[in-house]
Design a protein around this motif. Structure first.
Motif, PDB file in Angstrom:
ATOM      1  N   MET A 165      10.619   4.236   7.540  1.00  0.00           N
ATOM      2  CA  MET A 165       9.466   4.959   7.005  1.00  0.00           C
ATOM      3  C   MET A 165       9.471   4.895   5.468  1.00  0.00           C
ATOM      4  N   ALA A 166       8.278   4.874   4.895  1.00  0.00           N
ATOM      5  CA  ALA A 166       8.142   4.942   3.446  1.00  0.00           C
ATOM      6  C   ALA A 166       8.147   6.408   3.026  1.00  0.00           C
ATOM      7  N   THR A 167       8.858   6.722   1.967  1.00  0.00           N
ATOM      8  CA  THR A 167       8.971   8.105   1.482  1.00  0.00           C
ATOM      9  C   THR A 167       8.143   8.301   0.224  1.00  0.00           C
ATOM     10  N   PHE A 168       7.297   9.330   0.246  1.00  0.00           N
ATOM     11  CA  PHE A 168       6.528   9.723  -0.936  1.00  0.00           C
ATOM     12  C   PHE A 168       7.073  11.041  -1.460  1.00  0.00           C
ATOM     13  N   GLU A 169       7.423  11.070  -2.736  1.00  0.00           N
ATOM     14  CA  GLU A 169       7.905  12.300  -3.359  1.00  0.00           C
ATOM     15  C   GLU A 169       6.742  13.031  -4.016  1.00  0.00           C
ATOM     16  N   HIS A 170       6.727  14.365  -3.865  1.00  0.00           N
ATOM     17  CA  HIS A 170       5.665  15.193  -4.424  1.00  0.00           C
ATOM     18  C   HIS A 170       6.093  15.711  -5.793  1.00  0.00           C
ATOM     19  N   LEU A 171       5.210  15.606  -6.772  1.00  0.00           N
ATOM     20  CA  LEU A 171       5.503  16.055  -8.126  1.00  0.00           C
ATOM     21  C   LEU A 171       4.302  16.809  -8.701  1.00  0.00           C
ATOM     22  N   VAL A 225      -9.043   1.662   1.847  1.00  0.00           N
ATOM     23  CA  VAL A 225      -8.173   2.403   2.771  1.00  0.00           C
ATOM     24  C   VAL A 225      -7.531   3.622   2.112  1.00  0.00           C
ATOM     25  N   ILE A 226      -7.640   3.737   0.795  1.00  0.00           N
ATOM     26  CA  ILE A 226      -6.952   4.816   0.088  1.00  0.00           C
ATOM     27  C   ILE A 226      -7.455   6.207   0.486  1.00  0.00           C
ATOM     28  N   PRO A 227      -8.786   6.458   0.561  1.00  0.00           N
ATOM     29  CA  PRO A 227      -9.223   7.801   0.973  1.00  0.00           C
ATOM     30  C   PRO A 227      -8.697   8.198   2.344  1.00  0.00           C
ATOM     31  N   ASP A 244       3.524   0.226   7.065  1.00  0.00           N
ATOM     32  CA  ASP A 244       2.326  -0.600   7.190  1.00  0.00           C
ATOM     33  C   ASP A 244       1.057   0.135   6.767  1.00  0.00           C
ATOM     34  N   ASP A 245       1.100   1.462   6.714  1.00  0.00           N
ATOM     35  CA  ASP A 245      -0.079   2.244   6.347  1.00  0.00           C
ATOM     36  C   ASP A 245      -0.198   2.479   4.849  1.00  0.00           C
ATOM     37  N   VAL A 246       0.841   2.182   4.090  1.00  0.00           N
ATOM     38  CA  VAL A 246       0.828   2.416   2.649  1.00  0.00           C
ATOM     39  C   VAL A 246      -0.009   1.344   1.953  1.00  0.00           C
ATOM     40  N   PRO A 247      -0.974   1.736   1.092  1.00  0.00           N
ATOM     41  CA  PRO A 247      -1.735   0.735   0.324  1.00  0.00           C
ATOM     42  C   PRO A 247      -0.790  -0.152  -0.464  1.00  0.00           C
ATOM     43  N   LYS A 248      -1.064  -1.436  -0.435  1.00  0.00           N
ATOM     44  CA  LYS A 248      -0.154  -2.410  -1.055  1.00  0.00           C
ATOM     45  C   LYS A 248      -0.673  -2.958  -2.383  1.00  0.00           C
TER      46      LYS A 248
END
Length: 281
Positions: A1-7, A266-268, A255-259
């Motif tokens: 899984m790709a990890t997104f950190e919140h800031l 696909v961003i919205p 695969d769902d992360v914008p590249k």
């Protein structure tokens, strides 16, 4: 899984040079939303560590700014069959997706954490440091803080209730944090009137009788854990909670992360599905 950190990205008004302040020529700063929108509206390059990084903006839904932070990397490969598969170093690039909610009571960002690219907070710190040297971007000092999992804090303090000897809070100047107003007002007044960049509150009890549920401490937690600062809790010499080690993250299928910026359509959908931050089509 790709990890997104919140800031959380907070902006504190920069002090004008003494000569400007003396002459009374200090102009009103641009609105925070406009400042951040301009920051992420065009290609920029900056130095972070030993590498040159780039920021590439992407078309974003209303109320958001964002794009891709990237840098050149070297990977080990081999030449083709005709060249006997001789080892070689290949120059390529890696990037991480970033987006920011521009709402005045939010200014919360999420950035993909990729080891090959680097730490999201550290990259953003370097980005804003370089930005602040440019004309038109000197109105504010920028503070980037990780958002923290509040349940981790309460779990730790409840477990050690009656044995907590020290609670430390470090605050940055707030800007429209929806937090305990009494604490937020105090920090704002202290930072503006006393010209303090950081405020540190330390509560101690050698007997371990600190009450983390006291209103003043609950209010401080609310400010700090929403990205308005940092919190450290100790039981004796044992650190039972540190906000720097309890970051809010979101896991997303890779695969769902914008590249790339070419995938703006696909961003919205991506923001709505995984972050529920109000992105519209």
């Amino acid at each position: 899984m790709a990890t997104f950190e919140h800031l959380r990205i907070s902006l504190a008004r920069s002090e004008p040079p003494p000569i400007i302040e003396h002459l009374g020529h200090d102009e009103a700063p641009v609105p925070r939303r406009e400042y951040l929108l301009s920051a992420f509206s065009e290609k920029r390059s900056f130095v972070h560590g030993k590498h040159v990084f780039g920021f590439l903006p992407a078309a974003m839904p209303d109320g958001f700014a964002g794009g891709f932070f990237g840098r050149g990397v070297e990977i080990k490969g081999k030449k083709d069959f005709d060249q006997n598969y001789v080892p070689e170093t290949i120059q390529t690039n890696e990037s991480a997706f970033f987006f920011l909610n521009l709402a005045s009571d939010s200014q919360i960002a999420a950035m993909e954490e990729k080891r090959v690219v680097g730490s999201p907070k550290a990259i953003l710190d370097s980005f804003f440091l370089a930005l602040h040297r440019l004309d038109g971007f000197r109105d504010y000092e920028t503070h980037v803080q990780y958002m923290v999992k509040e349940e981790t804090y309460w779990s730790a303090v409840d477990q050690y209730r009656g044995r907590i000897t020290q609670i430390n809070f470090t605050f940055i100047p707030p800007n429209a944090l929806n937090s305990k107003q009494k604490v937020a007002d105090f920090i704002k007044e202290a930072s503006q009137d006393a010209h303090s960049d950081l405020l540190k509150h330390r509560y101690e009890s050698a007997s371990g009788k600190l009450n983390p549920r006291a209103p003043i401490l609950e209010g401080s937690v609310d400010v700090a854990l929403q990205g308005g600062g940092e919190a450290i809790v100790k039981s004796g010499t044992n650190v039972i909670f540190s906000s720097s080690k309890s970051r809010q993250t979101t896991e997303v299928p890779p695969d769902d992360v914008p590249k790339s910026a070419e995938e703006s359509s696909v961003i919205p959908y991506f923001i709505r599905r995984y972050f529920n931050w109000g992105a519209k089509q």
